[in-house]
Design a protein around this motif. Structure first.
Motif, PDB file in Angstrom:
ATOM      1  N   TRP A  36     -54.679 -23.785   1.357  1.00  8.68           N
ATOM      2  CA  TRP A  36     -55.393 -24.553   0.344  1.00  8.68           C
ATOM      3  C   TRP A  36     -54.901 -24.088  -1.020  1.00  8.68           C
ATOM      4  O   TRP A  36     -54.781 -22.875  -1.274  1.00  8.68           O
ATOM      5  CB  TRP A  36     -56.900 -24.328   0.446  1.00  8.68           C
ATOM      6  CG  TRP A  36     -57.536 -25.026   1.592  1.00  8.68           C
ATOM      7  CD1 TRP A  36     -57.824 -24.504   2.823  1.00  8.68           C
ATOM      8  CD2 TRP A  36     -57.973 -26.389   1.620  1.00  8.68           C
ATOM      9  NE1 TRP A  36     -58.409 -25.458   3.618  1.00  8.68           N
ATOM     10  CE2 TRP A  36     -58.516 -26.627   2.904  1.00  8.68           C
ATOM     11  CE3 TRP A  36     -57.965 -27.433   0.708  1.00  8.68           C
ATOM     12  CZ2 TRP A  36     -59.048 -27.856   3.281  1.00  8.68           C
ATOM     13  CZ3 TRP A  36     -58.484 -28.658   1.084  1.00  8.68           C
ATOM     14  CH2 TRP A  36     -59.016 -28.857   2.349  1.00  8.68           C
ATOM     15  N   TYR A  37     -54.613 -25.067  -1.858  1.00  5.98           N
ATOM     16  CA  TYR A  37     -54.201 -24.810  -3.224  1.00  5.98           C
ATOM     17  C   TYR A  37     -55.117 -25.621  -4.136  1.00  5.98           C
ATOM     18  O   TYR A  37     -55.795 -26.545  -3.687  1.00  5.98           O
ATOM     19  CB  TYR A  37     -52.742 -25.251  -3.435  1.00  5.98           C
ATOM     20  CG  TYR A  37     -51.742 -24.396  -2.716  1.00  5.98           C
ATOM     21  CD1 TYR A  37     -51.621 -24.442  -1.330  1.00  5.98           C
ATOM     22  CD2 TYR A  37     -50.914 -23.521  -3.410  1.00  5.98           C
ATOM     23  CE1 TYR A  37     -50.710 -23.645  -0.660  1.00  5.98           C
ATOM     24  CE2 TYR A  37     -49.984 -22.725  -2.753  1.00  5.98           C
ATOM     25  CZ  TYR A  37     -49.894 -22.794  -1.384  1.00  5.98           C
ATOM     26  OH  TYR A  37     -48.985 -22.007  -0.723  1.00  5.98           O
ATOM     27  N   ARG A  38     -55.119 -25.299  -5.414  1.00  5.20           N
ATOM     28  CA  ARG A  38     -55.922 -26.075  -6.349  1.00  5.20           C
ATOM     29  C   ARG A  38     -55.204 -26.195  -7.684  1.00  5.20           C
ATOM     30  O   ARG A  38     -54.383 -25.349  -8.039  1.00  5.20           O
ATOM     31  CB  ARG A  38     -57.300 -25.443  -6.553  1.00  5.20           C
ATOM     32  CG  ARG A  38     -57.293 -24.094  -7.249  1.00  5.20           C
ATOM     33  CD  ARG A  38     -58.702 -23.501  -7.245  1.00  5.20           C
ATOM     34  NE  ARG A  38     -58.754 -22.209  -7.932  1.00  5.20           N
ATOM     35  CZ  ARG A  38     -59.823 -21.422  -7.952  1.00  5.20           C
ATOM     36  NH1 ARG A  38     -60.944 -21.799  -7.318  1.00  5.20           N
ATOM     37  NH2 ARG A  38     -59.789 -20.264  -8.605  1.00  5.20           N
ATOM     38  N   GLN A  39     -55.551 -27.274  -8.373  1.00  3.68           N
ATOM     39  CA  GLN A  39     -54.971 -27.504  -9.685  1.00  3.68           C
ATOM     40  C   GLN A  39     -56.071 -27.953 -10.634  1.00  3.68           C
ATOM     41  O   GLN A  39     -56.655 -29.035 -10.445  1.00  3.68           O
ATOM     42  CB  GLN A  39     -53.855 -28.547  -9.628  1.00  3.68           C
ATOM     43  CG  GLN A  39     -53.105 -28.686 -10.927  1.00  3.68           C
ATOM     44  CD  GLN A  39     -51.803 -29.432 -10.771  1.00  3.68           C
ATOM     45  OE1 GLN A  39     -51.582 -30.134  -9.780  1.00  3.68           O
ATOM     46  NE2 GLN A  39     -50.923 -29.294 -11.725  1.00  3.68           N
ATOM     47  N   ALA A  40     -56.336 -27.109 -11.617  1.00  2.99           N
ATOM     48  CA  ALA A  40     -57.329 -27.430 -12.632  1.00  2.99           C
ATOM     49  C   ALA A  40     -56.652 -28.227 -13.746  1.00  2.99           C
ATOM     50  O   ALA A  40     -55.434 -28.146 -13.921  1.00  2.99           O
ATOM     51  CB  ALA A  40     -57.938 -26.144 -13.182  1.00  2.99           C
ATOM     52  N   PRO A  41     -57.426 -28.983 -14.507  1.00  5.17           N
ATOM     53  CA  PRO A  41     -56.846 -29.767 -15.597  1.00  5.17           C
ATOM     54  C   PRO A  41     -56.046 -28.887 -16.557  1.00  5.17           C
ATOM     55  O   PRO A  41     -56.527 -27.855 -17.020  1.00  5.17           O
ATOM     56  CB  PRO A  41     -58.075 -30.365 -16.280  1.00  5.17           C
ATOM     57  CG  PRO A  41     -59.118 -30.401 -15.227  1.00  5.17           C
ATOM     58  CD  PRO A  41     -58.875 -29.190 -14.378  1.00  5.17           C
ATOM     59  N   GLY A  42     -54.815 -29.299 -16.818  1.00  6.01           N
ATOM     60  CA  GLY A  42     -53.981 -28.576 -17.767  1.00  6.01           C
ATOM     61  C   GLY A  42     -53.372 -27.299 -17.239  1.00  6.01           C
ATOM     62  O   GLY A  42     -52.735 -26.557 -17.986  1.00  6.01           O
ATOM     63  N   LYS A  43     -53.567 -27.032 -15.955  1.00 10.23           N
ATOM     64  CA  LYS A  43     -53.037 -25.796 -15.367  1.00 10.23           C
ATOM     65  C   LYS A  43     -52.115 -26.109 -14.210  1.00 10.23           C
ATOM     66  O   LYS A  43     -52.119 -27.206 -13.661  1.00 10.23           O
ATOM     67  CB  LYS A  43     -54.184 -24.899 -14.897  1.00 10.23           C
ATOM     68  CG  LYS A  43     -55.074 -24.381 -16.018  1.00 10.23           C
ATOM     69  CD  LYS A  43     -56.055 -23.360 -15.500  1.00 10.23           C
ATOM     70  CE  LYS A  43     -56.895 -22.790 -16.631  1.00 10.23           C
ATOM     71  NZ  LYS A  43     -57.871 -21.772 -16.152  1.00 10.23           N
ATOM     72  N   GLU A  44     -51.343 -25.103 -13.823  1.00 14.81           N
ATOM     73  CA  GLU A  44     -50.439 -25.257 -12.687  1.00 14.81           C
ATOM     74  C   GLU A  44     -51.214 -25.121 -11.382  1.00 14.81           C
ATOM     75  O   GLU A  44     -52.277 -24.515 -11.316  1.00 14.81           O
ATOM     76  CB  GLU A  44     -49.330 -24.208 -12.750  1.00 14.81           C
ATOM     77  CG  GLU A  44     -48.383 -24.370 -13.911  1.00 14.81           C
ATOM     78  CD  GLU A  44     -47.195 -23.420 -13.838  1.00 14.81           C
ATOM     79  OE1 GLU A  44     -46.294 -23.553 -14.678  1.00 14.81           O
ATOM     80  OE2 GLU A  44     -47.170 -22.557 -12.940  1.00 14.81           O
ATOM     81  N   ARG A  45     -50.649 -25.687 -10.356  1.00 14.77           N
ATOM     82  CA  ARG A  45     -51.250 -25.567  -9.028  1.00 14.77           C
ATOM     83  C   ARG A  45     -51.162 -24.111  -8.585  1.00 14.77           C
ATOM     84  O   ARG A  45     -50.131 -23.463  -8.757  1.00 14.77           O
ATOM     85  CB  ARG A  45     -50.518 -26.463  -8.034  1.00 14.77           C
ATOM     86  CG  ARG A  45     -51.235 -26.664  -6.728  1.00 14.77           C
ATOM     87  CD  ARG A  45     -50.566 -27.741  -5.886  1.00 14.77           C
ATOM     88  NE  ARG A  45     -50.618 -29.043  -6.532  1.00 14.77           N
ATOM     89  CZ  ARG A  45     -50.244 -30.171  -5.936  1.00 14.77           C
ATOM     90  NH1 ARG A  45     -49.819 -30.154  -4.680  1.00 14.77           N
ATOM     91  NH2 ARG A  45     -50.304 -31.317  -6.584  1.00 14.77           N
TER      92      ARG A  45
END
Length: 117
Positions: free
Chosen positions: A36-45
């Protein structure tokens, strides 16, 4: 080819829980790595949690003790149980699979998690 479909995202209050699901189109025994990976607004995965075919699991420091990755081989499902959620956990969460046989990454379409009061 592996198709991955995530589900379970939504809006939750700080301190709440969510369980994300990732459905794979092939047997998990044929997949060497899932994560599982995540990507927040304006940030890298970024990596959240991973599990390899031997059962070894790995977690990002930011989620250790709060998130748990698990797999149900019979159902071809991988889960991410998230507890004690924080606003900084807000992101689109992606499921990833990797097979040594074709040395290729496969990604799902993502499911959005929003932690807010």
């Amino acid at each position: 080819q592996i198709r991955l479909v995530e589900s379970g995202g939504g809006l939750v209050q700080p301190g709440g829980t969510l369980r994300l699901s990732c459905a794979a189109s092939v047997s998990l025994f044929s997949i060497d790595f899932m994560g599982w990976y995540r990507q927040a607004p304006g940030k890298e995965r970024e990596l959240v949690a991973t599990t390899i075919i031997s059962g070894v699991k790995n977690y990002a420091d930011s989620v250790k003790g709060r998130f748990t990755i698990s797999r149900d081989n019979a159902k071809k499902m991988v889960y991410l149980q998230m507890t004690s959620l924080k606003p900084e956990d807000t992101a689109v969460y992606y499921c990833k699979a990797y097979r040594n046989s074709d040395q290729k990454d496969y990604w799902g379409q993502g499911t959005r998690v929003t932690v807010s009061s």
